[in-house]
Structures are given as C-alpha cells and as structure tokens.
Design a protein around this motif. Structure first.
Motif: not given
Lengths: 117, 110
Positions: A37, A39, A45, A47, A50, A95, A104-105, A107-109
C-alpha cells in the motif's frame, strides 16, 4: 508478536528502478497473502499489489501494471516490490501489510520512495 | 478502480457520536461484505479498526462500529475521545482481484 519491517526506499531519478523489501517475523509467513500500500505526501492510501501465500496469485493496481512486480521468498520470510520506470507520482511512503479476506491486519512502519531529478 | 467517496472532514465534541460515510458502487461496497476501516494518526502507520463491514479486531474499543446499506458503508465512533482525532480510511474489495480505498476523512475532536 507479528512484525513487518520495510526497507529499500530512497531517492531515485525519473525512469530509474528500486527494489523494496519487507521482512516478516512472528507469523507463518507462507500462510499469509501480503500487500503493498502506498501513500503520497499529504494524500490518501492507495493499494498497489498483492500476492498469495504461495506466490501463485498476484494482482496489481492498473496504474502500476507493467512497471512494478510483487514477489516473495517464503524461505526468507520476505516480500518484495520491484519498481521500474519510476515517475514523480510514485513518490510515496510504501507500506507492506498482511492481507486476510481483503483486510490489512498488520502494517509495517513504511519506507519512503522519492522520485526526483 | 475509482476511489470510494468519503467526506474530507468530520467533527464532534468529546462524548458525542460521529458517523463517517464511504460510498462506492454495486461493484465494490455494494457487492461484497469486505469493507474495512483504518485509523491513521499523523506520521504513523494505519491501524485496522473494523473489517467485514462490522467486525472489530481484538483490542479495538466497542465505541467503533461499522455498518452498510446498499453502496454506502459507515463507521460510527461513539463517546468521542481526544485520541480518536485522526484520519480514517475505508477500503473494499472491488472484484477482479482488486482493492479500492476511500479518499480519507479527517476527524476532529472539538
């Protein structure tokens, strides 16, 4: 706990390439679909792509088809995004996330990609 | 893959309730029960707040609730608290192996 750590962002010239990585821990990586994802600065945000747990199912948003490729190495618990022919409008924080029934359970930073001459 | 439509802003006083809408089409929001909502504080990664229209992940306060009617999904925040001030995004499965996000709503706690 589940942790996703992105890397590989940076400054690249228009037309250039970059490979993002996402290292996963705390989960059975091959069991999970994963997404990218992005931004853009001050924007919402969006997509990007995947990939299924096995890597056999892949989908990209229309705006990146032919330029970006998502892949994974389950032996290394890692997700990748190869980005070619980069444009200024690809400038964004990228991300990686887990994807379970289209939610999307985790997320990275994020890692920042800047496309500029 | 047109973006879902959210109001740019919403606001409420502490203790009040506020509802944020997310309007799509029969090809996305109206066609599937795969609508989820994310909260994002400035400089932070988004956090899943609601999934599959109305389900809450473990740890999310029950002040956050979701619903859907036709092509419009909604997120309601009850008993507003200062820490609820953030950007909120909806997303939906849009068929053909694609996902679509809303443009985001900035929630201000007055």
């Amino acid at each position: 706990q589940v942790q996703l750590v992105e890397s590989g962002g940076g400054l690249v010239k228009p037309g250039g390439s970059l490979r993002l990585s996402c290292a996963a821990s705390g989960l059975t990586f091959s069991d999970f679909y994963m997404t990218w994802i992005r931004q853009a600065p001050g924007k919402g945000l969006e997509w990007v792509s995947y990939i299924s747990g096995s890597g056999k199912t892949i989908s990209h948003a229309d705006f990146v088809k032919g330029r970006f490729t998502i892949s994974r190495d389950n032996a290394k618990n890692s997700l990748y995004l190869q980005m070619n022919s980069l444009r200024a409008e690809d400038t964004a924080v990228y991300y990686c996330t887990t994807l379970t029934y289209y939610r999307m359970d985790v997320w990275g930073q994020g890692t920042t990609v800047t496309v500029s001459s | 893959q047109s973006a879902l439509t959210q109001p740019p802003s919403a606001s409420g006083s502490p203790g009040q309730s506020v509802t944020i809408s997310c309007t799509g089409t029969s090809s996305d929001v109206g066609g599937y029960n795969y609508v989820s909502w994310y909260q994002q504080h400035p400089g932070k990664a988004p956090k899943l707040m609601v999934y599959e229209v109305s389900k809450r992940p473990s740890g999310v306060p029950d002040r956050f609730s979701g619903s859907k009617s036709g092509n419009t999904a909604s997120l309601t925040v009850s008993g507003l608290q200062a820490e609820d001030e953030a950007d909120y995004y909806c997303t939906s499965y849009a068929g053909s192996n694609s996902l679509v996000f809303g443009g985001g709503t900035k929630l201000t706690v007055l």
